[in-house]
Scaffold this motif. Structure first.
Motif, PDB file in Angstrom:
ATOM      1  N   VAL B 187       0.833  -1.206   0.000  1.00  0.00           N
ATOM      2  CA  VAL B 187       0.000   0.000   0.000  1.00  0.00           C
ATOM      3  C   VAL B 187       0.869   1.258   0.000  1.00  0.00           C
ATOM      4  N   THR B 190       2.759   1.583  -3.406  1.00  0.00           N
ATOM      5  CA  THR B 190       1.896   1.968  -4.518  1.00  0.00           C
ATOM      6  C   THR B 190       1.444   3.418  -4.389  1.00  0.00           C
ATOM      7  N   LEU B 245      -0.980 -14.578   0.044  1.00  0.00           N
ATOM      8  CA  LEU B 245      -2.333 -15.094  -0.205  1.00  0.00           C
ATOM      9  C   LEU B 245      -2.323 -16.607  -0.297  1.00  0.00           C
ATOM     10  N   LYS B 252      -8.857 -16.496  -1.910  1.00  0.00           N
ATOM     11  CA  LYS B 252      -8.808 -15.229  -2.635  1.00  0.00           C
ATOM     12  C   LYS B 252      -7.935 -15.365  -3.886  1.00  0.00           C
ATOM     13  N   GLY B 328       0.303  -2.065 -13.723  1.00  0.00           N
ATOM     14  CA  GLY B 328       1.606  -2.044 -13.053  1.00  0.00           C
ATOM     15  C   GLY B 328       2.730  -2.319 -14.045  1.00  0.00           C
ATOM     16  N   ALA B 368      -5.492   1.534 -11.041  1.00  0.00           N
ATOM     17  CA  ALA B 368      -4.880   0.339 -10.457  1.00  0.00           C
ATOM     18  C   ALA B 368      -5.110   0.268  -8.958  1.00  0.00           C
TER      19      ALA B 368
HETATM   20  C1  HDD Z   1      -0.638   1.498  -8.372  1.00  0.00           C
HETATM   21  C2  HDD Z   1      -1.292   0.513  -7.912  1.00  0.00           C
HETATM   22  C3  HDD Z   1      -0.914  -0.962  -7.959  1.00  0.00           C
HETATM   23  C4  HDD Z   1      -0.151  -1.680  -8.862  1.00  0.00           C
HETATM   24  C5  HDD Z   1       0.518  -1.199 -10.088  1.00  0.00           C
HETATM   25  C6  HDD Z   1      -0.104  -3.063  -8.363  1.00  0.00           C
HETATM   26  N1  HDD Z   1      -0.829  -3.146  -7.209  1.00  0.00           N
HETATM   27 FE1  HDD Z   1      -1.238  -4.848  -6.185  1.00  0.00          FE
HETATM   28  N2  HDD Z   1      -2.483  -3.787  -4.924  1.00  0.00           N
HETATM   29  C7  HDD Z   1      -2.575  -2.423  -4.883  1.00  0.00           C
HETATM   30  C8  HDD Z   1      -2.116  -1.540  -5.827  1.00  0.00           C
HETATM   31  C9  HDD Z   1      -1.323  -1.890  -6.936  1.00  0.00           C
HETATM   32  C10 HDD Z   1      -3.274  -1.900  -3.645  1.00  0.00           C
HETATM   33  C11 HDD Z   1      -4.359  -0.903  -3.928  1.00  0.00           C
HETATM   34  O1  HDD Z   1      -2.398  -1.184  -2.830  1.00  0.00           O
HETATM   35  C12 HDD Z   1      -3.674  -3.261  -2.948  1.00  0.00           C
HETATM   36  C13 HDD Z   1      -5.117  -3.368  -2.558  1.00  0.00           C
HETATM   37  C14 HDD Z   1      -5.120  -3.722  -1.079  1.00  0.00           C
HETATM   38  C15 HDD Z   1      -3.740  -3.907  -0.732  1.00  0.00           C
HETATM   39  O2  HDD Z   1      -3.302  -4.455   0.254  1.00  0.00           O
HETATM   40  O3  HDD Z   1      -2.959  -3.376  -1.728  1.00  0.00           O
HETATM   41  C16 HDD Z   1      -3.124  -4.326  -3.866  1.00  0.00           C
HETATM   42  C17 HDD Z   1      -3.237  -5.658  -3.523  1.00  0.00           C
HETATM   43  C18 HDD Z   1      -2.546  -6.708  -4.139  1.00  0.00           C
HETATM   44  C19 HDD Z   1      -2.683  -8.117  -3.768  1.00  0.00           C
HETATM   45  C20 HDD Z   1      -3.621  -8.640  -2.692  1.00  0.00           C
HETATM   46  C21 HDD Z   1      -3.017  -8.574  -1.342  1.00  0.00           C
HETATM   47  C22 HDD Z   1      -3.987  -9.015  -0.268  1.00  0.00           C
HETATM   48  O4  HDD Z   1      -5.163  -9.219  -0.532  1.00  0.00           O
HETATM   49  O5  HDD Z   1      -3.531  -9.105   0.860  1.00  0.00           O
HETATM   50  C23 HDD Z   1      -1.811  -8.831  -4.596  1.00  0.00           C
HETATM   51  C24 HDD Z   1      -1.577 -10.335  -4.600  1.00  0.00           C
HETATM   52  C25 HDD Z   1      -1.143  -7.851  -5.440  1.00  0.00           C
HETATM   53  N3  HDD Z   1      -1.628  -6.581  -5.151  1.00  0.00           N
HETATM   54  C26 HDD Z   1      -0.195  -8.164  -6.380  1.00  0.00           C
HETATM   55  C27 HDD Z   1       0.291  -7.250  -7.327  1.00  0.00           C
HETATM   56  C28 HDD Z   1       1.192  -7.609  -8.391  1.00  0.00           C
HETATM   57  C29 HDD Z   1       1.770  -8.996  -8.640  1.00  0.00           C
HETATM   58  C30 HDD Z   1       1.421  -6.486  -9.140  1.00  0.00           C
HETATM   59  C31 HDD Z   1       2.305  -6.436 -10.347  1.00  0.00           C
HETATM   60  C32 HDD Z   1       2.880  -5.435 -10.797  1.00  0.00           C
HETATM   61  C33 HDD Z   1       0.646  -5.400  -8.508  1.00  0.00           C
HETATM   62  N4  HDD Z   1      -0.025  -5.909  -7.412  1.00  0.00           N
HETATM   63  C34 HDD Z   1       0.587  -4.085  -8.981  1.00  0.00           C
END
Ligand code: HDD
Ligand code: HEM
Ligand code: HEM
Lengths: 338, 445
Positions: B187, B190, B245, B252, B328, B368
């Motif tokens: 978090v 990002t 996860l 999930k 991403g 994203a």
């Molecule tokens: C700019 C925003 C952004 C980008 C480019 C990415 N993510 Fe992400 N992702 C998030 C913004 C985000 C978030 C909004 O920050 C989340 C939502 C809740 C959290 O914990 O983080 C998230 C959650 C999240 C989760 C679930 C975690 C959980 O439920 O505990 C996974 C497995 C990934 N991400 C994996 C990835 C992978 C493999 C990426 C490859 C590049 C990626 N994310 C790019």
């Protein structure tokens, strides 16, 4: 002191902080709008901007601190108050949002539209009204348990004279606190016209404040007799508070020692506020909820109190810095530096 | 005894408020760091352009903070108003980080006030820069603490539930839950990444619109470089999130990946759609899911066959996952090309078309963020506290949630329009070129 008492004292203190700081803020917004409306804007505008600008966000945090803290120390309040307060608190949130954002839009953004400051001022009057409903509800008689779920009796609440006395009191208090404070602030800024205007407002609102406070005590005597009786046991606290009130008015009337007047004012409200709090003890919501049966577990309580002490150690020096720079800095107050 | 309407509208209202708040919150977490970096570069290189950059960003930032604060106050209260049963339980176990968050806000608010109003008062720029450190720390820690609360909802621990009674509560253990490390890191990183790309969009937009000022070029290069660094970090930590996860919330991951059968050497599915339970048109990357889940191409990955029907999250989160990962990877690629291209002097990165791609980078990053949150929150369903309390049992019983939903929708519309109008007006009425000239004549505004 038991953990319960420590917890509620900390929270009550922050709520008191909010009441004072927010009253100044709400009232200032109202006076500002009012003076624009009557075409005298340049008298107050500068003073108010100067005071409000650096502190508005800090004010909001006092409120956040209170409502987050009460869920932490007394989680059962989430169940009772959370379920019943949906409508009044949502309205308060919306008013807060309008105020906070328009203030920022206008101050940092582009110079303003009259409509903004008008809404801003008006929201400042509705807010204390919306928030004070929580106090009314806490007196009991408006929340009933239906199938084990708390339900609010809106009609009863809306038609109760107690509600309206508390609303009037909160609005009068906001305007009075704000006017007394700004009288002092304007004098410090050597802005004589503004001092004169604010002094007048302070004297005007002193009367309604006392009348509505008396009205509430009278209402309580039959609405919630237990609470009324406990207040009577603590009569000397309220008596002392009244003497301080007379002191403030006397100083303002004679145009002397405005700084002392502000201190007496804070003393007056502190006594009344804590007196009210003590007499409310042990109930958080008559008759459903007390401090003791809503309290969190011991481990959490100790963790919260520890975090609180550590947090204060961090905050007090920073808050001191803020006040020194903006409130007590002659050059800033008088507008010689930006 | 669940009030179905109240439940449905409480969901809508929570989704709406959080989705709106997260935009401002993300910017609020990331931008102070960017301001700090710009001002620091400016002091080190003795280059006024970077100082002005910091100053202009700060002006825009206070507007987003203001809306962040009011929407944050809304969600803070709404959690108790809409999910009283959840908050009663959560208050007992996870109140500590929530409480600490208010201190982080306090700290940030105080120093932001001081920073803003001391631009012209503190003469030593290094001293002035120091004031930003508490702002950036406060902002990042508010994200850390609130994310800990959310991590707890995904992997609750630190208490025992015996006959509906909470005992042996340990607030520290609750905070240090297994979801915490990856979630917090992802978090925060990002947020940095998104802020960098949003600021890059603005600079690129100026260039597209015909300005040729070196100021914008410096701004663009700085933010794209930062964006690249944080995009790499995001992808790496995202990979760790997948491993988390697989171990703790396999349902999930399986739902996000449409991984129906438990198997070894599991392939990763990208895109595609579901037709009667059949996956159509997906791109299959062999072994990739096993690698994402366990770092080993031969590892076994739990599929939905091991999850009972009633505990299976909605399968549409696959699309959300795809959106997040695609964006991403795309931004990683784009910023890399820009960086290399600028250093090597490729003419490609100076074209209008390329600048347009960067302009879209900021909004994409925000999409994203939204997709990521929706994926993880919907992927936790039907639980509000995984394995402990179902969402349906957490909601309020009040009858007025639908009206409140309407009121808040109106509020957010006004706030969104207000922010956009004010921000554009603010920068259009006071363009950089103008401000640089004023500055030469010795007058700051
Ligand atoms: C700019 C925003 C952004 C980008 C480019 C990415 N993510 Fe992400 N992702 C998030 C913004 C985000 C978030 C909004 O920050 C989340 C939502 C809740 C959290 O914990 O983080 C998230 C959650 C999240 C989760 C679930 C975690 C959980 O439920 O505990 C996974 C497995 C990934 N991400 C994996 C990835 C992978 C493999 C990426 C490859 C590049 C990626 N994310 C790019
Ligand atoms: C800021 C980014 C977040 C976004 C965009 C977000 C979004 C969502 C969404 C879309 C749901 C609904 C899932 C569904 O009903 O299918 C949900 C549920 C929920 N979220 Fe989050 N969430 C965020 C962070 C958090 C955090 C940090 C907390 C806790 C402090 C939280 C508390 C909840 C609660 C209590 C629910 C239950 C209501 C429900 O399931 O509908 N959320 N959230
Ligand atoms: C992971 C998602 C979230 C992040 C990253 C985040 C971060 C932030 C940030 C950066 C601010 C602006 C504070 C400032 O600049 O002073 C803010 C405001 C706020 N947020 Fe969020 N937030 C998130 C979700 C939530 C949730 C779920 C809640 C409810 C418990 C919440 C409660 C608040 C409150 C009460 C404020 C206003 C604080 C004030 O008055 O200064 N936030 N948040």
């Amino acid at each position: 002191m038991s953990l319960e008492i420590i917890g509620i004292t900390v929270l009550w203190t922050f709520l008191f902080g909010y009441v004072i700081v927010a009253s100044i803020d709400f009232g200032a917004g109202f006076f500002n709008a009012y003076s624009q409306f009557t075409g005298k804007e340049h008298i107050l505008n500068k003073i108010i901007q100067r005071y409000l600008s650096p502190v508005w966000e800090v004010t909001n945090v006092f409120l956040v601190f209170f409502f987050v803290g009460i869920i932490g120390f007394f989680p059962k309040t989430a169940f009772y108050y959370g379920t019943t307060l949906l409508v009044p608190v949502s309205i308060a949130i919306i008013l807060l949002a309008i105020r906070g954002s328009y203030y920022a839009f206008e101050t940092y953004g582009t110079k303003g539209h009259r409509g903004y400051s008008f809404m801003y001022g008006l929201a400042g009057l509705f807010l204390p009204a919306a928030l004070s409903v929580v106090l009314t509800i806490s007196e009991g008689g408006f929340v009933f348990l239906v199938d084990g779920k708390p339900v609010l009796d809106y009609w009863g609440l809306f038609t109760s004279p107690l509600t309206w006395s508390i609303v009037v009191l909160s609005v009068a208090a906001v305007l009075y606190i704000s006017a007394v404070f700004l009288t002092w602030y304007a004098r410090k800024a050597k802005d004589w016209q503004a001092t004169k205007a604010m002094r007048k407002y302070a004297l005007i609102w002193a009367g309604p404040l006392m009348i509505s406070a008396g009205g509430i005590v009278y209402e309580l005597s039959f609405h919630n007799e237990a609470h009324f009786n406990r207040m009577m046991e603590l009569w000397w606290i309220f008596g002392l508070s009244f003497l301080l009130f007379l002191g403030t008015v006397w100083l303002i009337w004679n145009r002397i020692k405005y700084g002392l007047a502000v201190i007496l004012l804070i003393g007056q409200f502190a006594l009344a506020f804590y007196g009210y709090g003590f007499s409310h003890y042990p109930y958080l919501l008559y008759p459903h909820l007390t401090l003791y049966d809503s309290f969190t577990n011991e481990a959490m309580a100790i963790a919260l109190i520890t975090a609180f002490i550590a947090g204060l150690a961090l905050l007090l020096p920073s808050l001191y810095l803020l006040l020194r720079l903006f409130l007590f800095n002659q050059n800033y107050v008088q507008g010689r530096t930006k | 005894m669940v009030n179905d309407n109240a439940l449905m509208y409480s969901r809508f209202l929570t989704e709406l408020t959080l989705s709106f708040h997260i935009i401002y919150a993300t910017i609020g977490v990331g931008v102070p760091l960017m301001i700090m970096i710009a001002q620091w570069v400016g002091i080190k290189k003795n280059d006024d352009h970077y100082i002005l950059l910091a100053r202009r960003w700060t002006r825009g930032f206070v507007i987003t903070v203001a809306v962040g604060v009011v929407t944050g106050t809304a969600i803070g209260l709404q959690l108790s108003l809409l999910w009283p049963n959840f908050m009663e339980l959560a208050g007992n176990v996870i109140a500590l980080p929530l409480f600490m968050e208010t201190f982080a806000f306090f700290f940030e608010a105080i120093f932001l006030g001081i920073y803003m109003y001391t631009w012209d008062r503190i003469l030593n720029p290094r001293k002035h820069l120091m004031l930003l450190i508490p702002v950036a720390i406060g902002a990042s820690f508010s994200a850390v603490f609130i994310t800990i609360v959310n991590a707890f909802m995904n992997a609750p621990q630190g208490f025992d539930l015996v006959n509906g009674e909470l005992i042996n509560v340990d607030p520290i253990a609750a905070m240090l839950n297994p979801a915490m490390p990856t979630k917090v890191a992802h978090v925060v990183v990002t947020a940095f990444m998104t802020s960098a790309f949003v600021l890059a969009s603005i600079a690129a937009y100026r260039l597209v619109k015909g300005s040729n000022h070196i100021y914008h070029k410096k701004a663009l290069f700085l933010t794209m470089k930062l964006g690249f660094v944080f995009a790499v970090a995001t992808a790496i930590i995202g990979d760790f999130s997948g491993k988390y996860l697989a171990k703790y919330q396999p349902e999930k991951l399986a739902a996000a990946e449409w991984h129906f059968e438990t198997e070894e050497k599991a392939p990763l599915l990208l895109y595609g759609y579901l037709d009667d339970g059949e996956v159509k048109n997906a791109i299959k990357i062999p072994y990739a899911l096993s690698i994402l889940a366990h770092g080993n191409p031969n590892a076994e990955v739990i599929g939905l066959d091991q999850i009972s029907e009633e505990n299976t999250p909605p399968l549409y989160i696959h699309y959300l996952f795809d959106i997040m990962v695609t964006i991403g990877m795309w931004l990683l690629f784009l910023s890399f090309i820009y960086w290399v291209g600028t250093v090597r002097g490729w003419s490609l990165v100076k074209t209008k078309a390329f600048h347009w791609l960067i302009v879209f980078g900021g909004p994409l990053a925000i999409i994203a963020i939204e997709a990521g949150w929706w994926m993880t929150e919907v992927g936790r369903q039907p639980w509000v506290l995984r394995g402990i309390m179902r969402t349906a049992d957490a909601a309020t019983s009040s009858d007025h949630v639908d009206t409140m939903l309407l009121l808040f929708s109106g509020l957010y519309t006004i706030l969104a329009i207000g922010t956009i109008v004010i921000l554009t007006r603010m920068f259009r009425n006071n363009p950089v070129e103008q401000e640089l000239q004023d500055r030469k004549r010795g007058g700051w505004r």
